[in-house]
Write a protein that holds these residues in place. Structure first.
Motif: not given
Length: 232
Positions: A26-31, A38-46, A99-101, A106-107
């Motif tokens: 949840l913290a990662y999603g908020l961060m 434009r940075y999401l394609p790099t940061m989300v996979p990380l 998987v839930i995390g 993603m959401a």
């Protein structure tokens, strides 16, 4: 197996390991909300790599340390419970939790679920690998202080493929990073944002399955030797 899974769920909730695991996601999603789109394609996979892989590697060790102190693991040597089922149950639970995390990340991070099947498959496979490796490595240690150095080592090695994928490590010698289990999962995590060939995803899944087999053999041998039998 059903009883072992139920017991692990109870222990995981009582020790706050599972709730904290989900709070980290949840913290990662908020961060991710703080980053421009434009940075999401790099940061989300990380962030996805951190959540199922590196955090899972650390948390499974924490669980094993707690159960060693409670005597739960030592009881495996004198009870009819199959310790291999114990390993598989813990791996399954943490993989499903990952998987839930990942879905939470993603959401919340992308405000979309486009490409979610790629993320779910990649997360499940890589979490199996890192959970089993975490069991194999942590089985020898008694507390988190001793486990800290392996955690750092795994973190550094697992992030190097990400740097290579984005062109920061360009020498021929860095091709050895293709053998690191965190490399093939990058393609699954990038698939929601860019076109990834189906053949590449198939090879990546095969590589993660091969790593799962290797990690299971390591976990089975080391867990029985150091945790069940109590050798040092």
């Amino acid at each position: 197996m059903r009883n072992i899974v139920r017991t692990n769920i109870v222990l995981g909730v009582r020790s706050y390991v599972y709730p904290i695991y989900l709070l980290v996601a949840l913290a990662y999603g908020l961060m991710l909300l703080a980053f421009p789109k434009r940075y999401l394609p790099t940061m989300v996979p990380l962030f996805l790599l951190f959540e199922p892989g590196l955090v899972g590697f650390m948390f499974v060790g924490t669980e094993i340390f707690a159960e060693k102190k409670d005597g739960a693991i030592g009881a495996l040597a004198v009870t009819p419970i199959d310790w291999r089922s114990y390993i598989l149950a813990k791996t399954l639970l943490l993989s499903l939790l990952s998987v839930i995390g990942a879905v939470l990340i993603m959401a919340m991070g992308t405000r979309s679920l486009n490409g979610l099947p790629y993320v779910v498959v990649g997360t499940f496979l890589v979490s199996i690998v890192y959970t089993l490796l975490g069991i194999a490595v942590s089985a020898k240690y008694r507390d988190l202080d001793d486990y800290f150095i392996p955690i750092l080592g795994v973190m550094v090695v697992s992030l190097l493929p990400f740097a290579h994928y984005h062109g920061y490590l360009t020498g021929e010698v860095w091709k050895v990073l293709y053998a690191v289990p965190s490399y093939p999962v990058i393609y699954f995590f990038k698939a929601p944002f860019e076109e990834i060939a189906a053949g590449t995803l198939v090879y990546s899944a095969a590589a993660l399955l091969a790593w799962s087999g290797i990690a299971y053999q390591l976990a089975k041998i080391r867990f029985y030797r150091y945790a069940v039998e109590g050798l040092r």
